[in-house]
Design a protein around this motif. Structure first.
Motif, PDB file in Angstrom:
ATOM      1  N   THR A  31     -50.859   0.343 -64.616  1.00 16.72           N
ATOM      2  CA  THR A  31     -49.489   0.016 -63.795  1.00 16.72           C
ATOM      3  C   THR A  31     -49.451   0.421 -62.464  1.00 16.72           C
ATOM      4  O   THR A  31     -49.155  -0.331 -61.702  1.00 16.72           O
TER       5      THR A  31
ATOM      6  N   MET B 271     -45.587  -3.457 -74.248  1.00 18.74           N
ATOM      7  CA  MET B 271     -44.537  -4.237 -73.647  1.00 18.74           C
ATOM      8  C   MET B 271     -43.552  -3.494 -72.617  1.00 18.74           C
ATOM      9  O   MET B 271     -42.827  -2.201 -73.170  1.00 18.74           O
ATOM     10  N   ASP B 272     -43.155  -3.836 -71.559  1.00 24.03           N
ATOM     11  CA  ASP B 272     -42.198  -3.276 -70.611  1.00 24.03           C
ATOM     12  C   ASP B 272     -42.374  -1.697 -70.749  1.00 24.03           C
ATOM     13  O   ASP B 272     -41.696  -0.923 -71.126  1.00 24.03           O
TER      14      ASP B 272
ATOM     15  N   LYS C 238     -44.050  -6.119 -67.034  1.00 21.94           N
ATOM     16  CA  LYS C 238     -43.825  -6.758 -68.469  1.00 21.94           C
ATOM     17  C   LYS C 238     -44.748  -6.295 -69.487  1.00 21.94           C
ATOM     18  O   LYS C 238     -44.236  -6.044 -70.571  1.00 21.94           O
ATOM     19  N   GLN C 239     -45.867  -6.038 -68.995  1.00 15.33           N
ATOM     20  CA  GLN C 239     -46.788  -5.596 -70.235  1.00 15.33           C
ATOM     21  C   GLN C 239     -48.048  -5.232 -69.534  1.00 15.33           C
ATOM     22  O   GLN C 239     -48.428  -5.289 -68.539  1.00 15.33           O
TER      23      GLN C 239
ATOM     24  N   GLY D  63     -36.040   2.036 -67.222  1.00 21.30           N
ATOM     25  CA  GLY D  63     -36.666   0.815 -66.568  1.00 21.30           C
ATOM     26  C   GLY D  63     -37.257   1.307 -65.005  1.00 21.30           C
ATOM     27  O   GLY D  63     -37.779   0.566 -64.415  1.00 21.30           O
TER      28      GLY D  63
ATOM     29  N   LYS E 296     -39.785   1.923 -77.515  1.00 25.08           N
ATOM     30  CA  LYS E 296     -40.696   0.588 -76.622  1.00 25.08           C
ATOM     31  C   LYS E 296     -41.627  -0.147 -77.732  1.00 25.08           C
ATOM     32  O   LYS E 296     -41.667   0.457 -78.825  1.00 25.08           O
TER      33      LYS E 296
ATOM     34  N   THR F 151     -41.503  -3.952 -61.673  1.00 23.20           N
ATOM     35  CA  THR F 151     -41.342  -3.897 -62.943  1.00 23.20           C
ATOM     36  C   THR F 151     -42.665  -4.471 -63.713  1.00 23.20           C
ATOM     37  O   THR F 151     -43.617  -5.324 -62.683  1.00 23.20           O
TER      38      THR F 151
END
Length: 392
Positions: free
Chosen positions: A323, A179-180, A369-370, A186, A143, A367
Motif C-alpha cells: 500500500t 479488501m479495503d 481497494k485491495q 478509512g 475487514k 484509498t
C-alpha cells in the motif's frame, strides 16, 4: 492430593504462509472459552505454553517465536456476504497476554482451506475441480479477506510447486486479497501525512511513514538508524540495545498514530503497530543462503514483530508495504525509486516477496481497494490438544 485431569479439545495445527498456529472451531471450545474474556485467554496461553520464562514453549504447541505463537478461532459467518468469521490471537511468549488488536496476514491464507475442509463453506459453492473464493470476515479489524482456495476432486489441494521464501517446501498457491485494507475509519495515514517527523527520545527525530493498511505500521529509513536494510535476524535480535531502540520507536509511533496515549501502554499492545525499516535495493545473502540480487528487487524491508526481527515478512506488514509503495511520497515508495506503481518486489531476511496494491486519490484522500499477494497453506496435524482442566 487430587489433581484435575486434562481435557481434550478438537484442533488443527496449520501452516499459513511463513507462520503456523493452532486452529479451533468456535463451537469446539469449552463453553467458558466460547466468549471473549479471561477464560479464553487463559486457555490459549496454556495451549501455546505461555508464559514461558525459558522462552522455549516446551510445554505447549507454540514455537517460541512471534511467527509460531499464534491461535485462530473460526466459525460459520452469519453474514450472507461472508463464509467464515476469523478471529486471531497473538500469544505472548514470556507474558500472560494474548493480543487481539490485529490480524495475521500469513495465517489468513490457511483460513480458507480450513473453512472448506471443516464444513464452514456452503458445499454448493465448492467445485469438483478448480478454485473457490472463500469470503472471510476478519473480526479483529473488521475487514474482508478473499482467499482463492484450489480444489481437486472436491477436496482442498495442499500440495503443489509454489515456492515461498521463508518456507522450506513448495505447496499449492493460495492468492489472498485484503479488501479495503485501511483501518476501519478509512484513514490510511492517521496523521494525514505521508511522511512525519517522529521524535524518539534517545534516538532523535526520524522521518517516518505511519500507515494503517493491513496492520498499523511505522516505517523508518534504515540509514537514519544505522542499518543498511540487508540485515538478518542475528544482527538485531542478538543486540539488546537495538531491540530497545526499535521498541522505543514503535511506542512513540503508536502514540503519534493515536493507537495509545502514552508510550508505556505499548507494552500491553505488542502485536500492533509493527515497526519496519526500508532501504533502496542492494544485493545480500538471505538466511537460507540464497543470493538476492539488487537488480531483482525494488527495495529492502526488515520488520519487527513482538519485539524481534521477523525471519521473513508478516503478511499484514506486506500489505502495508504494498500500500505504501503504491502511494507517491511515502518512505517505502521513495526507497523503491518513487513514482507510480501497482506492485512491489521487496527483499526480506529469507528472500523476496511480491505484493500488489492500487492506490487512488479522491478529494485529497488516498484509498486502496485491495492488496493482493500469494501464500500457501498446509495442515500439519489434526486431532485434539490437551490442557489441564483447571488451567482456565
Amino acid at each position: 492430593m487430587a489433581h484435575t485431569p486434562q481435557i481434550r479439545i478438537p484442533a488443527t495445527y496449520m501452516r499459513g504462509g511463513t507462520s503456523k498456529g493452532v486452529f479451533f472451531r468456535l463451537d469446539d471450545l469449552p463453553e467458558a472459552a466460547q466468549q471473549p474474556g479471561e477464560a479464553r485467554d487463559k486457555l490459549l496461553l496454556r495451549v501455546i505454553g505461555s508464559p514461558d520464562p525459558y522462552g522455549k514453549h516446551t510445554d505447549g504447541m507454540g514455537g517460541a517465536t512471534s511467527s509460531t505463537s499464534k491461535t485462530v478461532i473460526l466459525s460459520r459467518s452469519d453474514s450472507p456476504d461472508h463464509d467464515v468469521d476469523y478471529l486471531f490471537g497473538q500469544v505472548a511468549i514470556d507474558k500472560p497476554f494474548v493480543d487481539w488488536s490485529g490480524n495475521c496476514g500469513n495465517l489468513s491464507a490457511a483460513v480458507g482451506p480450513f473453512a472448506v475442509s471443516n464444513g464452514l463453506v456452503d458445499p454448493a459453492r465448492i467445485p469438483e475441480n478448480g478454485e473457490v473464493a472463500v469470503r472471510i470476515w476478519q473480526a479483529n479489524i473488521g475487514k474482508t479477506i478473499v482467499a482463492r482456495v484450489p480444489i481437486t476432486n472436491g477436496q482442498v489441494q495442499e500440495t503443489g510447486d509454489f515456492e515461498l521464501d521463508g518456507v522450506t517446501f513448495p505447496a499449492a498457491e493460495v492468492p489472498v486479497a485484503f479488501m479495503d485494507p485501511a483501518d476501519g475509519g478509512g484513514a490510511i495515514f492517521p496523521t494525514g501525512n505521508r511522511v512525519d517527523d517522529l521524535k524518539v527520545p534517545g534516538v532523535g527525530t526520524l522521518k517516518a511513514t505511519l500507515i494503517n493498511a493491513g496492520i498499523p505500521t511505522v516505517f523508518v529509513n534504515a540509514d537514519e538508524i544505522g542499518y543498511t536494510g540487508t540485515e538478518l535476524q542475528e544482527a538485531i535480535n542478538g543486540d539488546p540495545k537495538a531491540l530497545e531502540m526499535f521498541e522505543t520507536i514503535r511506542a512513540h509511533g503508536a502514540v503519534k498514530m493515536g493507537l495509545i496515549t502514552d508510550p508505556a501502554e505499548a507494552a500491553d499492545r505488542q502485536h500492533t503497530p509493527k515497526v519496519a525499516f526500508v532501504a533502496p535495493p542492494a544485493s545480500y545473502t538471505a538466511s537460507s543462503g540464497k543470493a538476492v540480487q539488487a537488480e531483482d528487487i525494488d527495495l529492502l524491508v526488515r520488520a519487527l514483530s513482538m519485539g524481534k526481527l521477523h525471519h521473513a515478512m508478516m503478511g499484514t506488514a506486506a500489505v502495508a508495504i504494498g500500500t505504501a509503495a503504491a502511494i507517491p511520497g511515502t518512505l517505502v515508495n521513495e526507497a523503491a525509486g518513487g513514482g507510480d506503481r501497482n506492485s512491489v518486489h521487496f527483499g526480506h531476511p529469507s528472500g523476496t516477496l511480491r505484493v500488489g496494491a492500487e492506490a487512488t486519490q479522491e478529494n485529497g484522500e488516498w484509498t486502496v481497494k485491495q492488496a493482493i499477494m500469494s501464500r500457501s497453506a498446509r495442515v500439519l496435524m489434526e486431532g485434539w490438544v490437551r490442557v489441564p482442566g483447571d488451567s482456565f
